[in-house]
Design an enzyme around this catalytic site. Structure first.
Site, PDB file in Angstrom:
ATOM      1  N   SER A 183      97.086 -10.158  33.150  1.00  0.00           N
ATOM      2  CA  SER A 183      95.912 -11.151  33.362  1.00  0.00           C
ATOM      3  C   SER A 183      94.492 -10.068  33.218  1.00  0.00           C
ATOM      4  O   SER A 183      94.350  -9.228  32.316  1.00  0.00           O
ATOM      5  CB  SER A 183      95.928 -11.689  34.483  1.00  0.00           C
ATOM      6  OG  SER A 183      95.046 -12.812  34.352  1.00  0.00           O
ATOM      7  N   TYR A 199      87.631 -16.393  27.985  1.00  0.00           N
ATOM      8  CA  TYR A 199      88.303 -15.298  28.375  1.00  0.00           C
ATOM      9  C   TYR A 199      88.797 -15.673  29.622  1.00  0.00           C
ATOM     10  O   TYR A 199      89.948 -15.500  30.136  1.00  0.00           O
ATOM     11  CB  TYR A 199      87.793 -14.075  28.064  1.00  0.00           C
ATOM     12  CG  TYR A 199      88.662 -12.808  28.390  1.00  0.00           C
ATOM     13  CD1 TYR A 199      89.811 -12.298  27.543  1.00  0.00           C
ATOM     14  CD2 TYR A 199      88.513 -12.068  29.678  1.00  0.00           C
ATOM     15  CE1 TYR A 199      90.614 -11.424  28.040  1.00  0.00           C
ATOM     16  CE2 TYR A 199      89.104 -11.074  30.078  1.00  0.00           C
ATOM     17  CZ  TYR A 199      90.168 -10.595  29.266  1.00  0.00           C
ATOM     18  OH  TYR A 199      91.046  -9.620  29.479  1.00  0.00           O
ATOM     19  N   LYS A 203      92.485 -16.430  31.673  1.00  0.00           N
ATOM     20  CA  LYS A 203      93.117 -15.624  32.202  1.00  0.00           C
ATOM     21  C   LYS A 203      93.526 -16.269  33.987  1.00  0.00           C
ATOM     22  O   LYS A 203      94.394 -15.806  34.475  1.00  0.00           O
ATOM     23  CB  LYS A 203      92.319 -14.239  32.585  1.00  0.00           C
ATOM     24  CG  LYS A 203      92.192 -13.490  31.331  1.00  0.00           C
ATOM     25  CD  LYS A 203      93.695 -12.953  30.838  1.00  0.00           C
ATOM     26  CE  LYS A 203      93.445 -11.764  29.669  1.00  0.00           C
ATOM     27  NZ  LYS A 203      94.770 -11.736  29.297  1.00  0.00           N
TER      28      LYS A 203
END
Length: 298
Positions: A183, A199, A203
């Site tokens: 992650s 992004y 994650k």
């Protein structure tokens, strides 16, 4: 009496691992750490990646410890490609000790701005410039792919966890049958000069996926653990390169440096070996303390 020697606790000699995105960045660091400690590593990467060169390098590095490497082309955004990878591995192995689901992408807005200083108009224009497909692709690789990889490899991972060992125990007692999902510390804070919204959101979803998968696989004790790196050199984050968009943030990391291959490999060796066999369903932040500063705990 159980041995507490480091060579026994962190031993991965002869273990079989798959590392996605294993030809560069964090994936390559992990692959190097595994082969140098005697593991058999299958790296999966895109056809545009230097798979053959990396495999040659890894086999050279693993020679003294008995570690080996093979490469496969796989686009983790495709279920069909994932199925092909699993089919290849299944023809060679009866079980899989370690799955490192590491491949990831980042898609920044084409019209960039410093989100910490931009005025309202600049910020809106930048955030609006990102395409819908960029969000879709980001989630497909950074979140969805981990799900399908774990499901596809589950029988091989469960076989590793269940396998009898020489001392009367099972593979799970020695840490075998584990999924490590890469992650990012970006999932844990929102303080950065770059718009990482797609992004970081993907994650954050991945962090929760770790818990969901661990809960589903607990009956087989196929462990699922997340690793959340901070600033680590990669194609996505060219630390040390002139013009790096994150360069102004490096000094704010309490460790006063970027992450290194030792940090990534050391974390993995802990989590996939007997030393980490009791760790399941959690995400471990490995960022030199950046998360503390980002959350105002200086």
């Amino acid at each position: 009496m159980a041995s507490l020697a480091a060579l026994d606790l962190f031993n991965v000699q002869g273990r079989v691992a798959v590392v996605t995105g294993g030809s560069s960045g964090i994936g390559l660091m992990i692959s190097k750490g595994l082969v140098q400690n005697g593991a058999k590593v299958y790296i999966a990467a895109l056809p545009s990646d230097p798979i053959a060169d990396v495999v040659t390098e890894l086999n050279h590095m693993g020679r003294d410890a008995g570690g080996t490497a093979e490469g496969f082309i796989c686009d983790v955004s495709s279920k069909e490609s994932i199925s092909g990878l699993v089919q290849h591995i299944s023809q060679k192995e009866q079980s899989l000790d370690i799955l490192i689901s590491n491949a990831g992408i980042r898609r920044d807005p084409p019209q960039a701005c410093n989100v910490l200083t931009a005025n309202l108009e600049e910020l809106q224009k930048s955030m609006w410039s990102i395409e819908e497909k960029d969000w879709e692709d980001t989630f497909r690789v950074n979140s969805t792919a981990h799900y399908f990889l774990s499901v596809a490899f589950l029988p091989l991972l469960a076989a590793a966890a269940e396998k009898q060992t020489g001392n009367g125990g099972k593979g799970r007692d020695e840490g075998k049958g584990v999924i490590i999902i890469t992650s990012s510390c970006a999932s844990m804070h929102n303080v950065t000069n770059v718009d990482l919204t797609s992004y970081a959101t993907s994650k954050a979803a991945t962090d929760h996926l770790v818990k969901l998968l661990a809960a589903k696989y607990n009956r087989f004790y196929v462990r699922v653990v997340g690793m959340n790196p901070g600033f680590v050199p990669s194609n996505m984050n060219p630390v040390g390169t002139e013009g790096n968009i994150f360069s102004s943030l490096f000094d704010k990391v309490p460790a006063k440096r970027a992450g290194a291959s030792e940090d990534m490999a050391g974390t993995i060796l802990y989590l996939v070996s007997k030393a980490g066999a009791y760790v399941d369903g959690v995400s471990l932040c490995v960022d030199g303390g950046r998360i503390l500063v980002a959350n105002g705990q200086e």
